[in-house]
Design an enzyme around this catalytic site. Structure first.
Site, PDB file in Angstrom:
ATOM      1  N   LYS A  61       0.820  -1.222   0.000  1.00 43.58           N
ATOM      2  CA  LYS A  61       0.000   0.000   0.000  1.00 43.58           C
ATOM      3  C   LYS A  61       0.858   1.278   0.000  1.00 43.58           C
ATOM      4  CE  LYS A  61      -3.594  -2.328   2.735  1.00 43.58           C
ATOM      5  NZ  LYS A  61      -2.803  -3.514   3.183  1.00 43.58           N
ATOM      6  N   THR A  68       8.946   9.339  -4.715  1.00 40.87           N
ATOM      7  CA  THR A  68       9.269   8.259  -3.779  1.00 40.87           C
ATOM      8  C   THR A  68       8.424   7.024  -4.071  1.00 40.87           C
ATOM      9  OG1 THR A  68       9.900   9.849  -2.074  1.00 40.87           O
ATOM     10  CG2 THR A  68       9.374   7.622  -1.331  1.00 40.87           C
ATOM     11  N   ARG A 178     -14.846 -13.831   3.993  1.00 36.34           N
ATOM     12  CA  ARG A 178     -15.104 -14.958   4.896  1.00 36.34           C
ATOM     13  C   ARG A 178     -15.925 -15.960   4.082  1.00 36.34           C
ATOM     14  NH1 ARG A 178     -11.494 -12.740   6.678  1.00 36.34           N
ATOM     15  NH2 ARG A 178     -11.179 -11.872   8.771  1.00 36.34           N
TER      16      ARG A 178
END
EC number: 4.1.1.23
Length: 230
Positions: A61, A68, A178
């Site tokens: 992330k 940069t 899930r």
């Protein structure tokens, strides 16, 4: 829809053991390497997974100033990973700078932008971003699409909406899945496989329900079969 397994075990040995157990499915699966595993095990771990034949998603992330982020993206591409992510909220210039830096690669990794972390409730999200998850997810998805990224990280609940406002081929990857209604843990916006498929999710990320299962291989087989069924 593809299954991506989060390798978040407390040791490299446990992660490699799981990867070896599932090696026969390497062409069907993606493995996600996040902060914990990458900080602890480094680039060598990525190489080991690639040698087993896996597609690797490096989940770091990126979020910094444009140059940069582009420097980091270049180093990630040099690792040979197949996909990585950045934060959409880094802004249009940063996203475009990352994509421009990757133009020199004959085969570059897929780049996805994080819209809203699936651990956020709408109330918590509004306190930070000043708007609802749905509205910001739309905004960040458009921004990422216009910057030339391959897709976004979002919850299943935003996936179909995002494809409708960008492109059907714009990738959506959903964490916090899930598969069969397992405990949500620290995730706030979870979904099962059926909902993810209905919402046109391209990649589902499953971690704890697999690596904490008594028989991870059987669980993976069950998930892959469920994906094929629906």
């Amino acid at each position: 829809m593809k299954l991506c397994i989060a390798l978040d075990n407390p040791s490299k040995e446990e992660n490699l053991k799981l990867a070896k157990e599932l090696k026969e499915y390497a062409k069907e699966l993606w493995l996600k390497v996040g902060f914990r595993s990458y900080i602890r095990d480094g680039a060598e771990f990525i190489k080991e997974l690639k040698l087993m034949g896996y597609n690797v998603f490096l989940d770091l992330k990126l979020y910094d100033i444009p140059n940069t982020m582009a420097d980091a993206a270049e180093e990630i591409a040099n690792l040979g990973v197949d996909m990585f992510n950045v934060h959409a909220s880094a802004g249009s210039i940063a996203l475009k700078t990352v994509m421009q830096r990757l133009e020199k690669y004959e085969k570059r990794p897929l780049v996805l932008a994080v819209t809203a972390l699936t651990s956020f409730t709408d109330e918590e999200f509004k306190k930070i971003y000043g708007d609802s998850i749905e509205n910001k997810a739309k905004e960040f998805a458009k921004l990422s699409h216009e910057a030339g990224l391959d897709g976004v990280v979002c919850s299943a609940f935003e996936s179909k909406m995002i494809k409708n406002i960008t492109d059907e081929k714009f990738i959506t990857l959903t964490p916090g899945i899930r598969p069969f209604g397992e405990d949500a843990g620290d995730q706030a916006r979870v979904a099962d496989i059926s909902l993810a498929k209905e919402q046109k999710v391209d990649f589902i990320v499953v971690g704890r329900p697999i690596y904490k299962d008594e028989d991870p291989k059987a669980k993976v087989e069950k998930i892959l079969n469920k994906i094929k069924e629906i």
